[in-house]
Motif scaffolding. Structure first.
Motif, PDB file in Angstrom:
ATOM      1  N   ALA A  93     121.937  59.961  25.510  1.00 53.67           N
ATOM      2  CA  ALA A  93     121.146  60.999  24.591  1.00 53.67           C
ATOM      3  C   ALA A  93     119.846  59.862  24.945  1.00 53.67           C
ATOM      4  N   LEU A  94     118.570  60.810  24.492  1.00 54.50           N
ATOM      5  CA  LEU A  94     116.702  60.108  24.430  1.00 54.50           C
ATOM      6  C   LEU A  94     116.586  59.465  23.482  1.00 54.50           C
ATOM      7  N   VAL A  95     116.587  58.528  23.173  1.00 49.76           N
ATOM      8  CA  VAL A  95     115.045  57.872  22.251  1.00 49.76           C
ATOM      9  C   VAL A  95     113.252  58.000  21.958  1.00 49.76           C
ATOM     10  N   ARG A  96     113.858  58.342  20.529  1.00 42.91           N
ATOM     11  CA  ARG A  96     112.161  58.592  20.644  1.00 42.91           C
ATOM     12  C   ARG A  96     111.421  57.626  19.365  1.00 42.91           C
ATOM     13  N   SER A  97     110.506  57.787  19.497  1.00 43.80           N
ATOM     14  CA  SER A  97     109.824  56.768  17.932  1.00 43.80           C
ATOM     15  C   SER A  97     110.636  56.932  17.007  1.00 43.80           C
ATOM     16  N   GLN A  98     110.765  58.157  16.516  1.00 44.84           N
ATOM     17  CA  GLN A  98     111.020  58.659  15.628  1.00 44.84           C
ATOM     18  C   GLN A  98     112.935  58.057  14.739  1.00 44.84           C
ATOM     19  N   ASN A  99     112.800  57.127  16.248  1.00 39.23           N
ATOM     20  CA  ASN A  99     114.735  56.621  15.995  1.00 39.23           C
ATOM     21  C   ASN A  99     114.367  55.133  16.142  1.00 39.23           C
ATOM     22  N   VAL A 100     112.812  54.500  15.967  1.00 38.89           N
ATOM     23  CA  VAL A 100     113.623  53.411  16.278  1.00 38.89           C
ATOM     24  C   VAL A 100     112.458  52.882  14.525  1.00 38.89           C
ATOM     25  N   PHE A 101     113.439  52.047  13.559  1.00 36.57           N
ATOM     26  CA  PHE A 101     112.597  51.715  12.801  1.00 36.57           C
ATOM     27  C   PHE A 101     112.769  50.536  12.352  1.00 36.57           C
ATOM     28  N   ASP A 102     112.033  49.411  11.712  1.00 32.27           N
ATOM     29  CA  ASP A 102     112.175  47.954  11.749  1.00 32.27           C
ATOM     30  C   ASP A 102     113.507  47.900  11.284  1.00 32.27           C
ATOM     31  N   ARG A 103     113.693  46.992  12.491  1.00 36.19           N
ATOM     32  CA  ARG A 103     115.397  46.309  12.546  1.00 36.19           C
ATOM     33  C   ARG A 103     117.149  47.635  12.455  1.00 36.19           C
ATOM     34  N   ARG A 104     116.658  48.667  12.150  1.00 37.46           N
ATOM     35  CA  ARG A 104     117.621  49.714  12.013  1.00 37.46           C
ATOM     36  C   ARG A 104     117.367  51.063  13.315  1.00 37.46           C
ATOM     37  N   PHE A 105     118.064  51.391  13.830  1.00 37.00           N
ATOM     38  CA  PHE A 105     118.469  52.545  14.358  1.00 37.00           C
ATOM     39  C   PHE A 105     118.524  53.720  13.071  1.00 37.00           C
ATOM     40  N   ASP A 106     118.075  55.185  13.783  1.00 36.67           N
ATOM     41  CA  ASP A 106     118.545  55.824  12.955  1.00 36.67           C
ATOM     42  C   ASP A 106     118.194  57.009  13.778  1.00 36.67           C
ATOM     43  N   CYS A 107     119.408  57.882  13.804  1.00 33.17           N
ATOM     44  CA  CYS A 107     119.937  58.566  14.728  1.00 33.17           C
ATOM     45  C   CYS A 107     119.605  60.218  14.203  1.00 33.17           C
ATOM     46  N   SER A 108     119.470  60.179  12.748  1.00 28.39           N
ATOM     47  CA  SER A 108     118.456  61.055  12.924  1.00 28.39           C
ATOM     48  C   SER A 108     117.520  62.144  13.549  1.00 28.39           C
ATOM     49  N   GLY A 109     117.995  62.854  14.331  1.00 30.39           N
ATOM     50  CA  GLY A 109     117.075  63.177  14.960  1.00 30.39           C
ATOM     51  C   GLY A 109     116.661  63.407  16.651  1.00 30.39           C
ATOM     52  N   LEU A 110     118.024  62.491  16.681  1.00 27.86           N
ATOM     53  CA  LEU A 110     118.386  61.482  18.508  1.00 27.86           C
ATOM     54  C   LEU A 110     118.631  63.483  19.146  1.00 27.86           C
ATOM     55  N   ALA A 111     117.906  62.654  20.459  1.00 27.83           N
ATOM     56  CA  ALA A 111     117.800  64.095  21.508  1.00 27.83           C
ATOM     57  C   ALA A 111     118.720  63.646  22.574  1.00 27.83           C
ATOM     58  N   PHE A 112     119.209  65.387  22.956  1.00 29.90           N
ATOM     59  CA  PHE A 112     120.058  64.629  24.191  1.00 29.90           C
ATOM     60  C   PHE A 112     119.720  65.578  25.586  1.00 29.90           C
ATOM     61  N   VAL A 113     119.861  64.802  26.579  1.00 30.01           N
ATOM     62  CA  VAL A 113     119.306  65.050  27.997  1.00 30.01           C
ATOM     63  C   VAL A 113     120.422  65.615  28.916  1.00 30.01           C
ATOM     64  N   SER A 114     120.272  66.709  29.954  1.00 31.79           N
ATOM     65  CA  SER A 114     121.466  66.689  30.296  1.00 31.79           C
ATOM     66  C   SER A 114     122.062  65.814  31.276  1.00 31.79           C
ATOM     67  N   THR A 159     125.176  50.105  20.342  1.00 28.87           N
ATOM     68  CA  THR A 159     126.217  50.810  21.113  1.00 28.87           C
ATOM     69  C   THR A 159     126.730  51.085  21.263  1.00 28.87           C
ATOM     70  N   GLU A 160     126.933  51.956  19.932  1.00 26.32           N
ATOM     71  CA  GLU A 160     127.071  53.595  19.948  1.00 26.32           C
ATOM     72  C   GLU A 160     126.180  54.310  20.611  1.00 26.32           C
ATOM     73  N   VAL A 161     124.985  54.729  21.071  1.00 30.52           N
ATOM     74  CA  VAL A 161     123.733  55.152  21.264  1.00 30.52           C
ATOM     75  C   VAL A 161     124.501  55.367  22.652  1.00 30.52           C
ATOM     76  N   LEU A 162     124.523  54.510  23.042  1.00 32.62           N
ATOM     77  CA  LEU A 162     124.856  54.732  24.409  1.00 32.62           C
ATOM     78  C   LEU A 162     125.578  55.354  25.166  1.00 32.62           C
ATOM     79  N   PRO A 163     125.410  56.062  26.137  1.00 30.79           N
ATOM     80  CA  PRO A 163     124.779  55.816  27.446  1.00 30.79           C
ATOM     81  C   PRO A 163     123.545  56.462  26.751  1.00 30.79           C
ATOM     82  N   ALA A 164     122.004  56.122  26.987  1.00 32.87           N
ATOM     83  CA  ALA A 164     120.524  56.483  26.599  1.00 32.87           C
ATOM     84  C   ALA A 164     119.769  55.744  27.595  1.00 32.87           C
TER      85      ALA A 164
END
Length: 459
Positions: A46-67, A103-108
């Motif tokens: 996965a590729l984590v971008r700023s739209q996934n990072v909230f204060d004290r919370r990770f949002d999987c909406s719009g999580l990007a995926f790369v090769s 941890t469920e977002v990894l690998p990223a």
């Protein structure tokens, strides 16, 4: 060494820089090929971008995926468990937000807008450092390093220089555990709100977009609603494909109020106190509001406003802004003391109220439905400053079902909306307790056992 930590602390604890307790601080880059080459679904990374990072919370909406090949180009910023993510660029909403990677977002890996803060576990606990970085007083401290003007930005050197008090590791864990318990309850309320809205939206879609009960009657299927509600639906579709007795018209016919707000000359950035003023950046969705970005207008200005003062259960619509040639509408509903008892909107936001026979619940779910959103995207795009003027808002297509059916829906949806707003108010109260506890725990005003009692009373 100079003690310039942004929060008062127990003087027996050392004050350190993040550079002293981190084993890695660094951001990534846009993968080779850019967003056009992101994968449609997850293969591995996965590729984590700023739209996934909230204060004290990770949002999987719009999580990007790369090769794997793209991720290999970012191998120096591949995430590990307990890494803290910090948004280092962005606007007044996304900048400075921080969370711990689940941890469920990894690998990223991360892109260039997100920095990894990887701590030395022998001396620093991620939950404690995160609590420090996301405290409102520290958020202002982080903002003070901004080197990017209106498009905020901080550098690796800035992050390395951030200073914080460092209690013993066991104390860090205790502080993080107490604050994490409050976070868990706040997150539970947020997820409950998502479920409640999804339930109300599903009912709305079935009744007023898909015409499910009418189609079921036509096909001779068994009733699936209460008899008194089932009887309100027609058993035929008219020549326009909608249930008999329903009208398709424009929004103007359904509205009793439509207006924008205002703000003092020179804007509102200079006012730190007064009456809250909500702008377009805060029109996100039901039950969502970022208090850290609150702006204000003077009380005398608010008292003199003849439009733009919010009433409970008002619907707010994003008026204009965004990228040239692209308009993405946003709709929300505020009320019952959320986000404030008394507040206003600025000139970039519409305030809407439906006529009594339609109701606010129906209007909210209609305006935030896909057909309405699509129509707003079309009408709001193609101008220098994307947005909707009042004539375009009034001309939006609207379906008017039989009033008794709208009342039946509102009876269901209003209860759900009331629960959402109550959860929001409770979450705000819990967040305030959390933000009060951290300085008191760090300063030694209260100890962990005292905080546990506060926690017990709050929950």
């Amino acid at each position: 060494m100079v003690d310039n930590a942004p929060i008062a602390h127990d003087l027996s604890w050392p004050v350190v820089s993040l550079a002293e307790i981190a084993t890695k601080i660094g951001s990534g880059a846009t993968p080779k090929g850019g967003s056009a080459n992101y994968l449609a679904s997850r293969s591995n990374f996965a590729l984590v971008r700023s739209q996934n990072v909230f204060d004290r919370r990770f949002d999987c909406s719009g999580l990007a995926f790369v090769s794997d090949e793209q991720a290999d180009g970012l191998r120096n910023v591949i995430l590990k468990p307990d890494d803290i993510l910090l948004n280092i660029t962005g606007d007044g909403v996304t900048f400075g937000r921080a969370c711990i990677v689940p941890t469920e977002v990894l690998p990223a890996c991360v892109n260039q807008h997100v920095s990894i803060i990887r701590l030395d576990p022998e001396c620093a606990y991620a939950g404690y450092v995160l609590a420090f970085l996301t405290h409102p007083d520290v958020k202002q401290y982080i903002e003070s390093f901004n080197a990017g003007g209106s498009r905020r930005a901080i550098t690796k050197g800035h992050i390395e220089s951030f200073r914080l008090p460092l209690p013993p590791l066991s104390e860090q864990r205790n502080i993080a555990s107490i604050l994490g318990t409050l976070d868990d309850k706040i997150d539970l309320n947020r997820r409950m709100n998502e479920t409640l809205e999804a339930m109300a939206r599903a009912i709305f879609k079935d009744w007023f977009l898909d015409f499910g009960p009418t189609r079921a009657k036509i096909e001779g299927r068994a009733p699936y609603l209460a008899p008194n509600v089932w009887a309100l639906f027609s058993d035929r579709l008219d020549d326009d494909g909608k249930p008999e007795g329903w009208r398709r018209t424009i929004l103007e016919e359904a509205l009793s109020e439509l207006e924008t707000g205002s703000r003092p000359k020179g804007g509102v950035s200079e006012y730190r106190f007064g009456v809250p003023s909500v702008g377009a950046e805060s029109i996100v969705g039901l039950g969502i509001f970022d208090y850290s970005k609150t702006k204000y207008v003077p009380k005398e200005f608010f008292d003199a406003m003849n439009k733009g003062r919010i009433k409970s259960r008002d619907i707010l619509l994003y008026k204009d802004g965004g990228r040239p040639g692209q308009f993405e509408p946003h709709v929300t509903l505020f009320g019952d003391g959320f986000p404030f008892d008394s507040f206003a909107i600025n000139e970039h936001v519409y305030r809407l109220r439906a006529k009594p026979e339609l109701g606010q619940a129906f209007l909210y779910f209609w305006l935030s439905s896909e057909p309405a959103m699509d129509e707003m995207r079309i009408k709001g795009t193609g101008v220098a400053i994307p947005g909707l003027n009042s004539t375009q808002v009034k001309s939006l297509t609207t379906l008017l079902p039989r009033p008794e059916l709208v009342r039946a829906f509102d009876a269901i949806a209003d209860t759900m909306i009331a629960r959402v707003l109550a959860n929001c108010n409770e979450a705000r109260c819990l967040a305030n307790i959390r933000d009060l506890l951290l300085p008191q725990l760090i300063s030694g005003q209260i100890r962990v056992k005292d905080a546990e009692k506060v926690l017990e009373d709050a929950l």
